[in-house]
Design a protein around this motif. Structure first.
Motif, PDB file in Angstrom:
ATOM      1  N   UNK A   1     -32.114 -19.802  26.014  1.00 31.88           N
ATOM      2  CA  UNK A   1     -33.078 -20.817  25.582  1.00 31.88           C
ATOM      3  C   UNK A   1     -33.364 -21.762  26.752  1.00 31.88           C
ATOM      4  N   UNK A   2     -34.598 -22.200  26.831  1.00 29.10           N
ATOM      5  CA  UNK A   2     -34.981 -23.160  27.872  1.00 29.10           C
ATOM      6  C   UNK A   2     -35.168 -24.509  27.210  1.00 29.10           C
ATOM      7  N   UNK A   3     -34.304 -25.409  27.593  1.00 31.45           N
ATOM      8  CA  UNK A   3     -34.336 -26.746  27.029  1.00 31.45           C
ATOM      9  C   UNK A   3     -35.116 -27.656  27.962  1.00 31.45           C
ATOM     10  N   UNK A   4     -36.024 -28.407  27.394  1.00 31.45           N
ATOM     11  CA  UNK A   4     -36.795 -29.362  28.198  1.00 31.45           C
ATOM     12  C   UNK A   4     -36.438 -30.770  27.740  1.00 31.45           C
ATOM     13  N   UNK A   5     -36.225 -31.664  28.700  1.00 36.33           N
ATOM     14  CA  UNK A   5     -35.920 -33.043  28.310  1.00 36.33           C
ATOM     15  C   UNK A   5     -37.081 -33.676  27.546  1.00 36.33           C
ATOM     16  N   UNK A   6     -36.815 -34.648  26.725  1.00 33.45           N
ATOM     17  CA  UNK A   6     -37.842 -35.302  25.914  1.00 33.45           C
ATOM     18  C   UNK A   6     -38.870 -36.038  26.792  1.00 33.45           C
ATOM     19  N   UNK A   7     -38.455 -36.515  27.970  1.00 36.44           N
ATOM     20  CA  UNK A   7     -39.387 -37.222  28.842  1.00 36.44           C
ATOM     21  C   UNK A   7     -40.492 -36.272  29.317  1.00 36.44           C
ATOM     22  N   UNK A   8     -40.161 -35.009  29.630  1.00 33.55           N
ATOM     23  CA  UNK A   8     -41.177 -34.066  30.109  1.00 33.55           C
ATOM     24  C   UNK A   8     -42.117 -33.675  28.973  1.00 33.55           C
ATOM     25  N   UNK A   9     -41.631 -33.623  27.752  1.00 32.10           N
ATOM     26  CA  UNK A   9     -42.448 -33.254  26.630  1.00 32.10           C
ATOM     27  C   UNK A   9     -43.484 -34.331  26.324  1.00 32.10           C
ATOM     28  N   UNK A  10     -43.084 -35.612  26.429  1.00 35.67           N
ATOM     29  CA  UNK A  10     -43.953 -36.726  26.136  1.00 35.67           C
ATOM     30  C   UNK A  10     -45.020 -36.920  27.216  1.00 35.67           C
ATOM     31  N   UNK A  11     -44.779 -36.489  28.420  1.00 35.57           N
ATOM     32  CA  UNK A  11     -45.707 -36.720  29.532  1.00 35.57           C
ATOM     33  C   UNK A  11     -46.870 -35.809  29.550  1.00 35.57           C
TER      34      UNK A  11
END
Length: 82
Positions: free
Chosen positions: A72-82
């Motif tokens: 699984x590739x986890x992305x931090x919440x900061x990258x998702x919001x940007x």
């Protein structure tokens, strides 16, 4: 409550089987055809194989969860919001 034929089919069945002998009181009728120890050994073998199958299934489930989690590739919440 009466005993006997209620309809035409029952009447035919009563006539057909009225002379049949159904008593089977032979001397060996109540003796078991299978040794009790053999039956218990077979039941024990079946339960052991089922327990082993459950253990393998649980282990494979955990391995599959681990493979999915590692891939699984986890992305931090900061990258998702940007």
């Amino acid at each position: 409550m009466t005993i006997g034929a209620r309809d035409y089919i029952d009447k035919l069945l009563v006539e057909k089987y009225s002379q049949e002998k159904v008593d089977n009181h032979e001397s060996d009728a109540l003796k078991s055809k299978v040794d009790a120890n053999d039956m218990l050994k077979a039941m024990n073998a079946a339960s052991d194989s089922y327990k082993n199958m459950l253990a393998v299934n649980a282990r494979l489930t955990m391995i599959c969860y681990g493979v999915v989690a590692k891939s699984a590739k986890y992305t931090p919440l900061e990258e998702v919001a940007a």
